[in-house]
Scaffold this motif. Structure first.
Motif, PDB file in Angstrom:
ATOM      1  N   UNK A  59       0.869  -1.188   0.004  1.00 13.96           N
ATOM      2  CA  UNK A  59       0.087  -0.001   0.015  1.00 13.96           C
ATOM      3  C   UNK A  59       0.770   1.308   0.055  1.00 13.96           C
ATOM      4  N   UNK A  60       0.376   2.385  -0.712  1.00 17.53           N
ATOM      5  CA  UNK A  60       0.894   3.522  -0.609  1.00 17.53           C
ATOM      6  C   UNK A  60      -0.056   4.426   0.060  1.00 17.53           C
ATOM      7  N   UNK A  61      -0.353   4.647   1.411  1.00 17.60           N
ATOM      8  CA  UNK A  61      -1.308   5.165   2.035  1.00 17.60           C
ATOM      9  C   UNK A  61      -1.478   6.528   1.854  1.00 17.60           C
ATOM     10  N   UNK A  62      -0.216   7.334   1.789  1.00 18.49           N
ATOM     11  CA  UNK A  62      -0.433   8.748   1.532  1.00 18.49           C
ATOM     12  C   UNK A  62      -0.924   8.939  -0.025  1.00 18.49           C
ATOM     13  N   UNK A  63      -0.827   8.236  -1.000  1.00 20.02           N
ATOM     14  CA  UNK A  63      -1.637   8.558  -2.290  1.00 20.02           C
ATOM     15  C   UNK A  63      -2.651   7.887  -2.517  1.00 20.02           C
ATOM     16  N   UNK A  64      -3.106   7.089  -1.363  1.00 18.54           N
ATOM     17  CA  UNK A  64      -4.588   6.414  -1.533  1.00 18.54           C
ATOM     18  C   UNK A  64      -4.720   5.090  -2.625  1.00 18.54           C
ATOM     19  N   UNK A  65      -3.215   4.497  -2.686  1.00 19.30           N
ATOM     20  CA  UNK A  65      -3.058   3.275  -3.507  1.00 19.30           C
ATOM     21  C   UNK A  65      -2.748   1.934  -2.952  1.00 19.30           C
ATOM     22  N   UNK A  66      -3.388   1.018  -3.601  1.00 21.71           N
ATOM     23  CA  UNK A  66      -2.891  -0.159  -3.161  1.00 21.71           C
ATOM     24  C   UNK A  66      -2.570  -1.162  -4.164  1.00 21.71           C
ATOM     25  N   UNK A  67      -1.672  -2.149  -4.022  1.00 22.95           N
ATOM     26  CA  UNK A  67      -1.074  -2.984  -5.289  1.00 22.95           C
ATOM     27  C   UNK A  67      -1.486  -4.241  -5.020  1.00 22.95           C
ATOM     28  N   UNK A  68      -2.211  -4.929  -5.809  1.00 20.83           N
ATOM     29  CA  UNK A  68      -2.691  -6.337  -5.865  1.00 20.83           C
ATOM     30  C   UNK A  68      -1.937  -7.369  -6.499  1.00 20.83           C
ATOM     31  N   UNK A  69      -1.822  -8.463  -6.177  1.00 19.96           N
ATOM     32  CA  UNK A  69      -0.894  -9.522  -7.035  1.00 19.96           C
ATOM     33  C   UNK A  69      -1.101  -9.387  -8.515  1.00 19.96           C
ATOM     34  N   UNK A  70      -2.314  -9.643  -8.853  1.00 18.26           N
ATOM     35  CA  UNK A  70      -2.757 -10.001 -10.372  1.00 18.26           C
ATOM     36  C   UNK A  70      -3.612  -8.635 -10.885  1.00 18.26           C
ATOM     37  N   UNK A  71      -3.867  -7.979 -10.161  1.00 18.01           N
ATOM     38  CA  UNK A  71      -4.729  -6.847 -10.561  1.00 18.01           C
ATOM     39  C   UNK A  71      -3.963  -5.135 -10.517  1.00 18.01           C
ATOM     40  N   UNK A  72      -2.744  -5.398 -10.053  1.00 20.38           N
ATOM     41  CA  UNK A  72      -1.834  -4.329 -10.263  1.00 20.38           C
ATOM     42  C   UNK A  72      -2.214  -2.937  -9.306  1.00 20.38           C
ATOM     43  N   UNK A  73      -2.029  -1.803  -9.563  1.00 21.37           N
ATOM     44  CA  UNK A  73      -2.172  -0.724  -8.793  1.00 21.37           C
ATOM     45  C   UNK A  73      -3.527  -0.219  -8.825  1.00 21.37           C
ATOM     46  N   UNK A  74      -3.962   0.177  -7.672  1.00 23.40           N
ATOM     47  CA  UNK A  74      -5.557   0.404  -7.836  1.00 23.40           C
ATOM     48  C   UNK A  74      -5.689   1.813  -6.891  1.00 23.40           C
ATOM     49  N   UNK A  75      -6.352   2.953  -7.496  1.00 26.08           N
ATOM     50  CA  UNK A  75      -6.656   4.140  -6.809  1.00 26.08           C
ATOM     51  C   UNK A  75      -7.864   4.401  -6.186  1.00 26.08           C
ATOM     52  N   UNK A  76      -8.143   4.883  -4.975  1.00 21.47           N
ATOM     53  CA  UNK A  76      -9.516   4.891  -4.526  1.00 21.47           C
ATOM     54  C   UNK A  76      -9.426   6.183  -3.480  1.00 21.47           C
ATOM     55  N   UNK A  77     -10.624   6.750  -3.462  1.00 21.14           N
ATOM     56  CA  UNK A  77     -11.019   7.723  -2.476  1.00 21.14           C
ATOM     57  C   UNK A  77     -10.755   7.631  -1.043  1.00 21.14           C
ATOM     58  N   UNK A  78     -11.423   6.419  -0.916  1.00 19.08           N
ATOM     59  CA  UNK A  78     -11.346   5.832   0.380  1.00 19.08           C
ATOM     60  C   UNK A  78     -10.828   4.252   0.591  1.00 19.08           C
TER      61      UNK A  78
END
Ligand SMILES: Cc1cc2nc3c(=O)[nH]c(=O)nc-3n(C[C@H](O)[C@H](O)[C@H](O)COP(=O)(O)OP(=O)(O)OC[C@H]3O[C@@H](n4cnc5c(N)ncnc54)[C@H](O)[C@@H]3O)c2cc1C
Length: 421
Positions: A252-271
């Motif tokens: 996770x990159x909490x400051x940027x609101x981003x989580x990386x998953x194994x097969x789905x790659x980087x995902x950005x979300x507001x919450x």
């Protein structure tokens, strides 16, 4: 099995109060209970009920009892925190339990005493450990620090994080994204994340109809009430909820609101609502009780005594659950009664019952009115030394309904009264 039969079997545990363990009134002894949640508070109350001569001290870190059940409705703005909050007064005034608001920092099983953060110690003849769960954040790269964890709250212990998620949802930009991460089982309340997804989506439908709920599940499928939740996802919440199974958390990159998953790659979300992997409460682990994968505590299901440390009983979410049984408040309450009856018997020099039967019912809301349930009844299997499902027992709602919404509200009132009044 018919609902009537489930209630009759569940009553078998409650009925112990009227007949069995009451005979041990003069047994004496000192019991310390650590943790005043669904498991610990119930156990303290029923030891005093069934063994009035026993001195019971309940050590609880919080001043108030805050219920996780119904907390998803607070996040969605359908209830307030005060609806989840109860006090411990009746346990003291009506049941004669000594309440100590402090944190147990260590267990000395040789000296048979627990140490408190305040510096005091409490001696016991029997110790009950009921600390719920703690979180394995060290397995989540990017979320090791308290600061990062705050930016991606779990709200898997009801309290400030519940309100935090509520607040974030209220101020979500139009068309914004609420994303969840669900850890691999076992964790507390398997249906809880899917209920949360539905209730957040329900709030979005009313206040932010272009908003989205993304559900990243590390598990291969919805874990409980599968077809019912799936139906809600693809009908009532079509175009709002997107369910993504087999999503392994990488970082996770909490400051940027981003989580990386194994097969789905980087995902950005507001919450981001990241629910971490779980394990027995810290005090159980540091006390040497978590002998299953250094994560959960193995118990004897007749007494809930630890398999590794004598005179110490563990109940609630911290135990290595019997196969196929969930970690729930209802199970915690039922285990607590079996444990209380066993402790009352042991202190009186009698053998504990060798045929405990317990039940579980779990309601989930899918919108502001409708709920559905799953129920099960479990008995002790002497050969396997574990709890097994009673053949023909259990049941699942055919669909969600507002009648079940009423029953869910009755359930929470009843279980809170049974635990705390
Ligand atoms: C969103 C959500 C919804 C849920 N919905 C349902 C539902 O509908 N039905 C249901 O049956 N279950 C539900 N659950 C599950 C239920 O909340 C848990 O299974 C239940 O709380 C477990 O009880 P417990 O006593 O083991 O732990 P808890 O209830 O967490 O209690 C543990 C207590 O121990 C205290 N403690 C911990 N360590 C120490 C220490 N060292 N010293 C002193 N005190 C300590 C804590 O302060 C806490 O009060 C839900 C859970 C969540 C997160």
């Amino acid at each position: 099995m018919h609902r009537r039969d489930i209630l009759r079997l569940a009553g078998a545990v409650a009925a112990l109060g009227a007949f069995g363990p009451a005979a041990s009134a003069a047994s004496g002894g000192r019991v310390v209970v650590v943790g005043g949640g669904f498991a610990g508070a119930t156990c303290a109350k029923y030891i005093r009920t069934w063994s009035p001569g026993t001195e019971v001290t309940l050590v609880e870190a919080s001043r108030d009892f805050i219920s996780c059940p119904m907390s998803n409705r607070v996040i969605a703005g359908m209830l307030g925190m005060r609806d989840l909050t109860r006090n411990y007064r009746a346990l003291e005034s009506r049941h004669g339990i000594r309440l100590v608001h402090d944190t147990v920092t260590a267990i000395d099983t040789d000296a048979r005493e627990v140490r408190l953060a305040s510096g005091a110690s409490l001696a016991y003849d029997r110790l009950v450990i009921a600390p719920g769960v703690d979180f394995a954040y060290e397995t989540m790269p990017g979320l090791e620090s308290a600061g990062a964890q705050r930016l991606m709250p779990h709200a898997w212990k009801a309290g400030p994080q519940t309100l935090d998620l509520r607040q974030r949802l209220t101020t979500l930009r139009e068309g914004g994204v609420f994303a969840m991460h669900i850890p691999k089982v076992p964790f507390r309340c398997p249906p809880g994340p899917y209920e949360r997804a539905c209730l957040v989506a329900s709030a979005m439908k009313r206040f932010n109809p272009r908003g989205k709920v993304l559900v990243f599940d590390s598990n291969p499928d919805i874990l409980a009430k599968r077809d019912l939740f799936f139906h809600s996802f693809v009908s009532e919440y079509k175009g709002i909820i997107e369910y993504i199974p087999n999503a392994g958390f990488e970082s996770a990159n909490a400051a940027q609101g981003r989580v990386t998953f194994d097969v789905h790659g980087e995902v950005d979300a507001d919450i981001w609502n990241v629910i971490p992997p779980q394990r027995a409460g810290n005090v159980a682990r540091t006390g040497g009780l978590a002998n299953v994968d250094n994560r959960w505590c193995e118990v004897d299901f007749l007494t809930y005594e630890s398999r590794v440390v004598p005179n110490v009983h563990i109940i609630g979410d911290s135990i290595a659950s019997a196969p196929g049984t969930p970690k729930s408040g209802h199970m915690a309450n039922q285990q607590a009664k079996v444990c209380a009856a066993a402790i009352a018997a042991l202190l009186a020099g009698r053998a504990p019952s060798d045929e405990p039967i317990i039940a579980n019912t779990c309601y989930s809301f899918v919108n502001d009115k409708e709920a559905m349930h799953v129920a099960g009844v479990y008995k002790f299997d002497a050969e396997k030394r574990t709890m097994v499902s009673v053949p023909g027992s259990g049941g699942l709602s055919p669909s969600s309904s507002s009648e079940e919404g009423f029953m869910a509200v009755a359930w929470i009132f009843n279980i809170l009264n049974d635990t705390l009044s």
